[in-house]
Design an enzyme around this catalytic site. Sequence first.
Site, PDB file in Angstrom:
ATOM      1  N   ASN A 274       0.848  -1.189   0.000  1.00  0.00           N
ATOM      2  CA  ASN A 274       0.000   0.000   0.000  1.00  0.00           C
ATOM      3  C   ASN A 274       0.884   1.240   0.000  1.00  0.00           C
ATOM      4  O   ASN A 274       2.106   1.144  -0.016  1.00  0.00           O
ATOM      5  CB  ASN A 274      -0.955  -0.019   1.203  1.00  0.00           C
ATOM      6  CG  ASN A 274      -0.213  -0.155   2.520  1.00  0.00           C
ATOM      7  OD1 ASN A 274       0.557   0.720   2.902  1.00  0.00           O
ATOM      8  ND2 ASN A 274      -0.434  -1.273   3.221  1.00  0.00           N
TER       9      ASN A 274
ATOM     10  N   ASP B 102      -4.954  -6.223   4.400  1.00  0.00           N
ATOM     11  CA  ASP B 102      -6.089  -7.066   4.799  1.00  0.00           C
ATOM     12  C   ASP B 102      -6.052  -8.425   4.104  1.00  0.00           C
ATOM     13  O   ASP B 102      -6.615  -9.392   4.608  1.00  0.00           O
ATOM     14  CB  ASP B 102      -7.410  -6.368   4.454  1.00  0.00           C
ATOM     15  CG  ASP B 102      -7.606  -5.099   5.268  1.00  0.00           C
ATOM     16  OD1 ASP B 102      -7.218  -5.089   6.444  1.00  0.00           O
ATOM     17  OD2 ASP B 102      -8.130  -4.113   4.718  1.00  0.00           O
TER      18      ASP B 102
ATOM     19  N   PHE C  71      -5.788   3.253  14.008  1.00  0.00           N
ATOM     20  CA  PHE C  71      -5.881   4.258  12.952  1.00  0.00           C
ATOM     21  C   PHE C  71      -6.889   3.793  11.914  1.00  0.00           C
ATOM     22  O   PHE C  71      -7.019   2.593  11.647  1.00  0.00           O
ATOM     23  CB  PHE C  71      -4.518   4.478  12.287  1.00  0.00           C
ATOM     24  CG  PHE C  71      -3.628   5.432  13.028  1.00  0.00           C
ATOM     25  CD1 PHE C  71      -3.357   6.692  12.527  1.00  0.00           C
ATOM     26  CD2 PHE C  71      -3.063   5.067  14.242  1.00  0.00           C
ATOM     27  CE1 PHE C  71      -2.547   7.581  13.211  1.00  0.00           C
ATOM     28  CE2 PHE C  71      -2.246   5.938  14.937  1.00  0.00           C
ATOM     29  CZ  PHE C  71      -1.985   7.201  14.424  1.00  0.00           C
TER      30      PHE C  71
ATOM     31  N   LYS D  20     -14.471   0.016  14.059  1.00  0.00           N
ATOM     32  CA  LYS D  20     -13.158  -0.527  14.416  1.00  0.00           C
ATOM     33  C   LYS D  20     -12.895  -0.412  15.919  1.00  0.00           C
ATOM     34  O   LYS D  20     -12.285  -1.305  16.510  1.00  0.00           O
ATOM     35  CB  LYS D  20     -12.068   0.202  13.635  1.00  0.00           C
ATOM     36  CG  LYS D  20     -12.012  -0.177  12.166  1.00  0.00           C
ATOM     37  CD  LYS D  20     -10.866   0.548  11.450  1.00  0.00           C
ATOM     38  CE  LYS D  20     -10.791   0.128   9.990  1.00  0.00           C
ATOM     39  NZ  LYS D  20      -9.685   0.813   9.270  1.00  0.00           N
TER      40      LYS D  20
ATOM     41  N   LYS E 197     -12.202  -3.994  17.699  1.00  0.00           N
ATOM     42  CA  LYS E 197     -10.794  -4.207  18.050  1.00  0.00           C
ATOM     43  C   LYS E 197     -10.484  -3.839  19.498  1.00  0.00           C
ATOM     44  O   LYS E 197      -9.323  -3.881  19.916  1.00  0.00           O
ATOM     45  CB  LYS E 197      -9.902  -3.413  17.087  1.00  0.00           C
ATOM     46  CG  LYS E 197     -10.121  -3.794  15.615  1.00  0.00           C
ATOM     47  CD  LYS E 197      -9.332  -2.882  14.690  1.00  0.00           C
ATOM     48  CE  LYS E 197      -9.772  -3.011  13.245  1.00  0.00           C
ATOM     49  NZ  LYS E 197      -9.365  -4.286  12.656  1.00  0.00           N
TER      50      LYS E 197
END
Length: 399
Positions: A208, A278, A322, A336, A340
């Site tokens: 990325n 991912d 993030f 998230k 998480k």
Amino acid sequence: MEKKTVVIGVCGGIAAYKACDIVSKLKKLDLNVHVIMTKSACEFVAPMTFQTLSQNFAITDMFEEPKTWDVEHISLAKKADTFLIVPATANVIGKIAGGIADDMLTTTVMATKAPVIIAPAMNTNMYENPIVQDNIEKLKGYGYKFVEPASGRLACGDLGRGKLADVDDIVHEVYVSLFGSDDLKGMKITVTAGPTVEDIDPVRYITNRSSGKMGYSIAKRAIMRGAEVTLISGPTSLDRPRGVHKFVQTSSAESLYNAVNDNFEDCDALIQSAAVADYKPKNYSKKKVKKKDGDLSIELARTKDVAKEMGKIKADKVLVGFAAETNDLLQNAQRKIESKNLDFIVANDLTKEGAGFNTDTNIVKIIDADGNMEDYPKMSKEDVADIILDKVKAIIENQ
């Protein structure tokens, strides 16, 4: 960065030419720089060189015609936010330790209340002389900071300790003196940064656009604020932050997970700014995949969700995530946080100019586990880092 003043005392030694580079680098940090030269220093570098680099008159003589109506040594002593002596000779170290003030440099040092950093450079035998070492220890006892010399080949041809420390190390010490603090001292912070790389074959891979700048800024500011920092980094072109306690180089999402897991137990906070893939190619080809007629399909498999796995074993550690998004920023960020088990998340919209990858700035929203959100304007990534670290500190102190 608040504009501050550094007064640099240059002594007579062959390493005086390196002080020119230090002045240049400090000016590039948008600092005011004033140079005082001993009489011997003028034999190695012309005062005009320092005047040009610092954009201020170089002071060389206590009794020369003053450039201003100030009492010059008192004026410079008061102006200094940090005082640097480089290269520091045995003679000047001895005079300061003995309270002797017989030239502009030693007189100004005697009058300043600013932190004083001394970077010695001299022959090995001189540096190791017990008198010099006693003087150094005496000054350390008074709070003077020393940037220890390196070992190597000296100008006289000898090999040993006494070579001026690396210029960037000296500049770093000045920067820490000006802008650092100890408010995070005693805290252990692990930071992840950069991209992950998922191999297709020995030639190709999936990655990325993360540059690692945000994570490295967090690590740098945490170090400068006194924290013990472990930096776990994917491939970047960035220099390792000076003063990092532990640096772990990773590549794939799996290697990053292993590194985070290995270092998780020993940290107080985990700040997860790395852009973790991912998906990865389901099957790795040991040989280069050859071009053929028609399209090529690569089946992708899900990688392990590092943040989610750490959330399962969180205990009393602070977890920061993030969310770099192009759409539905708030919804994705809040999802998230819950999935998480994060304390808070730093969300940024990649479609905004000045935010996201490969920039020195960022535009973020910080959302906590209770749904409270703070919206910040565009600012440097180091300023964002300080905001994140302030929040981490507050959580740790309130636990």
